[in-house]
Structures are given as structure tokens and as C-alpha cells.
Scaffold this motif. Structure first.
Motif, PDB file in Angstrom:
ATOM      1  N   LEU A 265     -25.887  67.950   5.839  1.00  0.00           N
ATOM      2  CA  LEU A 265     -26.294  67.907   7.241  1.00  0.00           C
ATOM      3  C   LEU A 265     -26.059  66.512   7.818  1.00  0.00           C
ATOM      4  O   LEU A 265     -25.525  66.346   8.919  1.00  0.00           O
TER       5      LEU A 265
ATOM      6  N   LYS B 213     -21.264  77.954   6.556  1.00  0.00           N
ATOM      7  CA  LYS B 213     -21.593  77.004   5.499  1.00  0.00           C
ATOM      8  C   LYS B 213     -20.823  75.713   5.646  1.00  0.00           C
ATOM      9  O   LYS B 213     -20.879  74.845   4.792  1.00  0.00           O
TER      10      LYS B 213
ATOM     11  N   LYS C  42     -36.131  62.512 -12.699  1.00  0.00           N
ATOM     12  CA  LYS C  42     -35.312  63.735 -12.665  1.00  0.00           C
ATOM     13  C   LYS C  42     -34.865  64.038 -11.238  1.00  0.00           C
ATOM     14  O   LYS C  42     -35.047  65.149 -10.731  1.00  0.00           O
ATOM     15  N   TYR C  43     -34.289  63.042 -10.636  1.00  0.00           N
ATOM     16  CA  TYR C  43     -33.821  63.191  -9.261  1.00  0.00           C
ATOM     17  C   TYR C  43     -32.491  63.932  -9.207  1.00  0.00           C
ATOM     18  O   TYR C  43     -31.541  63.588  -9.906  1.00  0.00           O
ATOM     19  N   PHE C  44     -32.437  64.974  -8.406  1.00  0.00           N
ATOM     20  CA  PHE C  44     -31.171  65.667  -8.146  1.00  0.00           C
ATOM     21  C   PHE C  44     -30.913  65.540  -6.652  1.00  0.00           C
ATOM     22  O   PHE C  44     -31.706  66.039  -5.852  1.00  0.00           O
ATOM     23  N   PRO C  45     -29.827  64.896  -6.278  1.00  0.00           N
ATOM     24  CA  PRO C  45     -29.568  64.716  -4.849  1.00  0.00           C
ATOM     25  C   PRO C  45     -29.558  66.058  -4.143  1.00  0.00           C
ATOM     26  O   PRO C  45     -29.093  67.056  -4.680  1.00  0.00           O
ATOM     27  N   ASN C  46     -30.077  66.086  -2.944  1.00  0.00           N
ATOM     28  CA  ASN C  46     -30.101  67.312  -2.169  1.00  0.00           C
ATOM     29  C   ASN C  46     -28.840  67.396  -1.318  1.00  0.00           C
ATOM     30  O   ASN C  46     -28.723  66.769  -0.280  1.00  0.00           O
ATOM     31  N   MET C  47     -27.889  68.186  -1.821  1.00  0.00           N
ATOM     32  CA  MET C  47     -26.610  68.309  -1.147  1.00  0.00           C
ATOM     33  C   MET C  47     -26.738  68.938   0.232  1.00  0.00           C
ATOM     34  O   MET C  47     -25.902  68.695   1.096  1.00  0.00           O
ATOM     35  N   VAL C  48     -27.748  69.726   0.411  1.00  0.00           N
ATOM     36  CA  VAL C  48     -27.933  70.373   1.710  1.00  0.00           C
ATOM     37  C   VAL C  48     -28.234  69.299   2.757  1.00  0.00           C
ATOM     38  O   VAL C  48     -27.602  69.243   3.813  1.00  0.00           O
ATOM     39  N   ALA C  49     -29.169  68.430   2.418  1.00  0.00           N
ATOM     40  CA  ALA C  49     -29.520  67.348   3.335  1.00  0.00           C
ATOM     41  C   ALA C  49     -28.324  66.432   3.550  1.00  0.00           C
ATOM     42  O   ALA C  49     -28.006  66.045   4.668  1.00  0.00           O
TER      43      ALA C  49
ATOM     44  N   ASN D 274     -22.248  65.861   7.769  1.00  0.00           N
ATOM     45  CA  ASN D 274     -21.446  66.929   8.344  1.00  0.00           C
ATOM     46  C   ASN D 274     -20.234  67.243   7.476  1.00  0.00           C
ATOM     47  O   ASN D 274     -19.159  67.568   7.971  1.00  0.00           O
TER      48      ASN D 274
ATOM     49  N   MET E  74     -42.404  68.868  -4.570  1.00  0.00           N
ATOM     50  CA  MET E  74     -41.795  69.485  -5.753  1.00  0.00           C
ATOM     51  C   MET E  74     -40.603  68.652  -6.241  1.00  0.00           C
ATOM     52  O   MET E  74     -40.702  67.870  -7.151  1.00  0.00           O
ATOM     53  N   ALA E  75     -39.529  68.824  -5.525  1.00  0.00           N
ATOM     54  CA  ALA E  75     -38.318  68.086  -5.898  1.00  0.00           C
ATOM     55  C   ALA E  75     -38.486  66.623  -5.537  1.00  0.00           C
ATOM     56  O   ALA E  75     -39.032  66.297  -4.490  1.00  0.00           O
ATOM     57  N   THR E  76     -38.010  65.753  -6.402  1.00  0.00           N
ATOM     58  CA  THR E  76     -38.129  64.338  -6.082  1.00  0.00           C
ATOM     59  C   THR E  76     -37.021  63.946  -5.107  1.00  0.00           C
ATOM     60  O   THR E  76     -35.902  64.422  -5.206  1.00  0.00           O
TER      61      THR E  76
END
Lengths: 343, 343
Positions: free
Chosen positions: B55, B115, B45-52, B58, B1-3
DNA sequence: CTGTTAGCGCCTTCAC
DNA sequence: GTGAAGGCGCTAACAG
């Protein structure tokens, strides 16, 4: 530093997976080990790492909300209501302010997407458009549902929940005409913005029902919809004419400005002129006379908005993408029968 | 889905690592490939994955704030100011409301830790204590810095930034005594809470300087510090006596309640009685007469709080863990010379 | 019921 | 300058 699943697994001599299951109260794992795990977790001061969990599950369990400006009481009320409903539904809320700037709005959406928000609620900036904005497209791209609260958009595909301000204004004006008022001034914002135009429709309908014509000079347009502007236009108004017997302001803050200005000029409320506001915010209690207002049922509206959003998040299709919630009139002392001598 | 990084690496036939470096504008990577990467990112349409990212590094790059209740104008003002400062500093803000409930406050902290917030700001609930609460210990455990805004705590190790309300109240009362007032009523909250006791100190000092004794009957205590309570105690007050010539309310909302009540009773402000408030909030503009108030410099205060917090986040030790910011008097029409005939 | 194994998307050495 | 490899903390099959 931070204790992890591994730490507690090691301490207990069991596997990480089991610990994970135990912590999530999965029924697969034996009650005894569950208890041991929970105790160990507490002892080691374990705090689950939501970031890692989010990555693993690809779910952030948070929904985002955008409001224009939290310093505006009405939006603060909305944010608070949303916060409560969202938390109750087991989600986290991520709030942001757009300052009524579409560009900031877009930036916010960008970071929302980056944080893998699961859905977004928004009180949109008041620049209406008939086209999908770029951020709406981006959300769609990422399959992130969007629900507006108090929409300005007339695009069918866009879901919204809003208070029925047309009906609410109708009720207020009917309340006034029932009290005998026929010359009622309406103080609103820009006539092209739905939040004003819808109210004007309610105004006209109520007058029409009593066979009272709508005079253009009774429809006042303000540049901004706050206290000072309302005080200003009221001052101009009473400098020009005094034939009206009631004033309906589009919100409580403005109604307060109207009342204070009238009183300063020696015009009594409601004996000489009745005044009504809208939204039943704190402002309706801050004058010498309580302001008759409409309660927009913010809690209910927000509840429905969140419900609708979560439905879409879960992949269900809400039966009705557009909801108008019913407001209720709160009668206070600022509105009364029309002055006898006026007839 | 997400790039993802991989998608754009694949498309360009280069490695993920290079893409990552390019996206972060690392100088190691050649300008040409950087440009190619950025273009591809936009195209896909890349949106960086802040969650990754969070992690991996840290670091969440977000700081959390807790306010008691956003429906209270003063806190909304603070939240807005903090939001601006924090965003400007390149961090995200995660806001939460405690409802003035220590238990909720603790829950919020728990999710903040989960979080992996990097720092927390808080307007603490008004239950002062001399001991470290459990959540303060938890934060310490996780090495998450904490800075209070408007502290109630007298524990040295706890950092805070607050407006100097003692000094501010002193200035207001001095303003009144300079105008000739000697019989000044102070309407505050519970005397044991610092937000009231500090103000009382300022009050006493200003009177003392003019050799005016402090009468207990001039120190009124309210259960809550809002409009209705202020209106109520004012009504009782003027039912009892009318010898005072000025009233100092601990905030603008209360001052407004005082003024409206006085005016309703036919007592003119400031001709008969002067009234002053505090905080320079919107309330100070909502009466027929503008309310003289103290501007707490919320922006400046919040700026300093965030600065202090970020210093600690970066591992620096702020020279001064306790900061009092200076307020400024805003003179409006609600305060004037003492009535001649009173002498 | 519990353990093993592979990732989730990104960053960060360390080679080349 | 760029690529390969390992790991952040957790979950999710799949085995046992």
C-alpha cells in the motif's frame, strides 16, 4: 492513475464511507445511492484496491498452497482441484512449488506469512519428521492454520486429509487374488516412507486373508517412483524370473512403465500378467490396454481439506483433525483372471 | 499479534523510520544499529507485512500468470518454468487457470488488477480475435503490461513470445522426407487456429522442397488435441487406407495415441510407419518406442517472456515485441527410413 | 441513512 | 545517522 473511493465520492458529492458501504452492498445504504455508486464506479472504471482493503481489514482473503512439483501429474491434479474449491469458497489461491526441498518450503511459508495468508494447505515434502519444523512453529506463532494433503507426519496436532492408500491397495490386491492370482509383485518406493509402507500393509492384509504368504522377493523398492525406474526394475525382474502372474505398481505412471516393458518382451497384458496402477491419472489411459487403477477422489479429498482449513480459519474446531478419504476401484483391461497354464 | 516495525522500534528505543531503513539495508543507517535491528527482528519473529508495504509503495512486487488448464502437461511445464524465472527475478508469481473460458479469463484479470499485480503473462484461451478484448483495455487503463506466451493474436500492439512451431514442424517433416517418406499424414486441430495452421505451413513447405504435392486427405483435423481423439482418427485412418508411411501428430500426447493404435493393429513403429510428435513432453517417453519430437525450449521461451514483461514493467520499451524461439529436434526411435517394400 | 474520524503497517520526504 | 510527520486506499466505529 487508478480511480479510488475518493474519486467516486467526490464525483457524487457524498462521503467515502458511504461509497465503501455501497460497494460492499451494505444494507444500511439506500438503494438509490447504491445504484448511483455502482454506476459511477463502472463509469470511472473503478477496481477496488485489495491491498488497501487487506491492510484495513487485516484479512487477505487468500489461502496458500504448496505442492512439491507441478510437473508431476498427480500434484497438478491436486492443485487444479484445490484451485476450484478455494475459488468457489470465495477465497483467492496463492500457489507455490517446493521442489521437494524443505528449505524452499520454508521460504515459501515465510512469504506466505508476509502476505498475510489466512491459511495454508500443503502437500509436504517427503522428508518425514516427528518434530514440528520451524515453519510449522512460525505459522503457529502467527495463528495461521495449516492442513496437509497426503500427510507424512505422525504428529497428532497436525491436521491432514489423505486418500486411504492402505485400503485402496488392499482392494486392488484383493481384486487380483479374487481373480486367482497368488504370486503378485508389488513395486513401490522406499519402504520407510508412509506412501509405500501403508500400501504394503494393504498388500499384506489382502494376501493374508487368502492365506497367501508374503515373499520378500515380491516387494520391490524403487529409488524414484516414475516411469523409467518402473521400466527398469521390470526389465530386471523378467530377466530373473517369470513365475509371477500379476504386478501392482504404486502409481499409474509406473504401471505404464511396467506394461510397456512387459509387452516389449512379448509378455501379454493381461493374458500372461495382470497389471494394476493407482490414482486413476491420465497415465492409466495411455497404453494399448487401459490400466486398472484406484481413483483417489482427488476432488473430494481436496474439498474436505479446504473445508477443514476454512473451519479453522473461522475459529471453529474441526471434530476430526485427520481424515482418510475412500478410494474407488476403476476396472480396466489390464487385469484379468490368472493364466490357466500357470497352475 | 504480529510484531510490527513499531514493536521493534520501541524495544530498541529508536524510531520506526530508522528500523524501516535498517531492515531495507539502506546505507544511510549505521552498521551497528542495523545489526541491532536485525537481531531484534529475528528475536521478535518479525515478518514484514507485504500488504502494508504494498500500500505504501504502490508496488505489489508480484506478476500474474494465466494458463488455460494446469492438468494439461504442456501448460504445467510452462507454469513451472515461469515460476522459476519469476522467482529468480525477485518477484512473486500469482497463478490462475482460465479453463479456456474467456469469461473466467476476464474475471482473473479483474482480481489481478485489484491485487495491483505489476504485470501479467498469459497463455491465452484459444478464441482468437483481431480486436482488443475488454480485459486488454482494462489492463491498459491501469498501465499493467501484458505479454502472451504462445499467442493467437495478430494484433501488432500485443506482445508475445512463442515457440516457432512453423519452423519446428518444417524440421520434423524434412526429417521424414530425408528418410524417404513421401506419403505423410499430418494430424492436427482446427485448421483455422494458428497452432494448427502455422504447423500446416511448415508441413507444406517441407513437402514442397522435395516436390511432393500436398494431398488434402493427408491433413486430418481433430476436434480436440488429446490422446483419445488421436487414437480414434488413427483407427479410422487405418481402416480406410494404409498407403502412408509416416504420421506427424501436433503434440506428443497425440503421437502416443497414434502409436498405441498402430501397434494394436499390428503395424510396427517405425518399421512400417514412422511417427513424430511435438513438445518433447513426458509423453514422448511413454510408449514402447521413444517418440521423435521437437523440444520447444520452454525454459528459454519463458525466460524471454518474463524478460520482456519486466522490461515493460520497468518502463523500458523492448526492441522487438514479438519473439519466436527456435525449437530443437529430439530424435528417438519412432522415426526411421521408409519401408523398402513400399516403393 | 450518511458523514466524520481514526487508524491498519509501512515508506518517504524533510528536518535536526 | 536518526526522528517526526504525513499519506497510501480502505474500513470501522461513532455521530448526526
Amino acid at each position: 492513475m487508478a480511480t479510488t473511493l475518493k474519486d467516486i465520492a467526490k464525483k457524487l458529492g457524498i462521503s467515502e464511507a458511504t461509497v465503501s458501504l455501497a460497494l460492499n452492498n451494505n444494507s444500511l445504504v439506500n438503494e438509490k445511492t447504491k445504484k448511483r455508486v455502482h454506476e459511477a464506479a463502472k463509469e470511472l472504471k473503478y477496481f477496488p484496491n485489495m491491498v488497501a482493503k487487506g491492510l484495513a481489514t487485516n484479512k487477505s482473503n487468500t489461502i496458500g498452497i504448496i505442492v512439491p512439483d507441478i510437473n508431476i501429474v498427480f500434484y497438478a491434479n491436486i492443485l487444479r482441484a484445490i484451485d476450484e474449491v478455494v475459488n468457489r469458497a470465495g477465497y483467492s489461491l496463492l500457489a507455490a512449488m517446493s521442489n521437494n526441498d524443505p528449505q524452499i518450503e520454508e521460504e515459501i511459508i515465510r512469504t506466505f506469512i508476509s502476505k498475510r495468508i489466512e491459511g495454508v494447505l500443503a502437500v509436504p515434502t517427503n522428508k518425514p519428521t516427528k518434530f514440528l519444523t520451524s515453519y510449522q512453529k512460525a505459522l503457529r506463532e502467527y495463528n495461521i492454520p495449516l492442513v496437509y494433503i497426503t500427510s507424512l507426519y505422525t504428529i497428532d496436532e497436525i491436521r491432514y486429509v489423505m486418500g486411504d492408500i492402505r485400503e485402496g491397495t488392499y482392494m486392488l490386491i484383493k481384486h487380483l487374488t479374487d481373480l486367482g492370482h497368488r504370486n503378485i509383485v508389488f513395486i513401490g518406493g522406499n519402504r520407510t516412507v508412509p506412501t509405500t509402507s501403508l500400501r504394503r500393509e494393504g498388500y499384506s492384509r489382502a494376501l493374508g486373508e487368502k492365506g497367501i504368504p508374503v515373499f520378500a522377493e515380491n516387494l520391490i523398492e524403487c529409488e524414484d517412483i516414475h516411469y523409467d525406474q518402473a521400466a527398469l526394475v521390470t526389465e530386471e525382474l523378467i530377466g530373473r524370473r517369470r513365475d509371477f502372474t500379476a504386478i501392482c505398481a504404486m502409481n499409474d505412471e509406473m504401471a505404464l512403465g511396467v506394461i510397456n516393458t512387459l509387452q516389449k518382451a512379448g509378455i501379454r497384458v493381461p493374458e500372461d500378467v495382470s497389471v494394476v496402477g493407482y490414482d486413476n491419472t491420465i497415465f492409466s489411459k495411455l497404453s494399448m490396454v487401459g490400466i486398472t487403477s484406484m481413483d483417489s477422489d482427488i476432488e473430494g479429498t481436496c474439498q474436505q481439506a479446504v473445508d477443514m482449513l476454512l473451519q479453522v480459519v473461522r475459529g471453529e474446531i474441526p471434530e476430526e483433525p485427520h481424515i482418510m478419504t475412500k478410494p474407488a476401484m476403476i476396472k480396466r483391461q489390464s487385469s484379468g483372471p490368472v493364466k490357466e497354464t500357470e497352475n
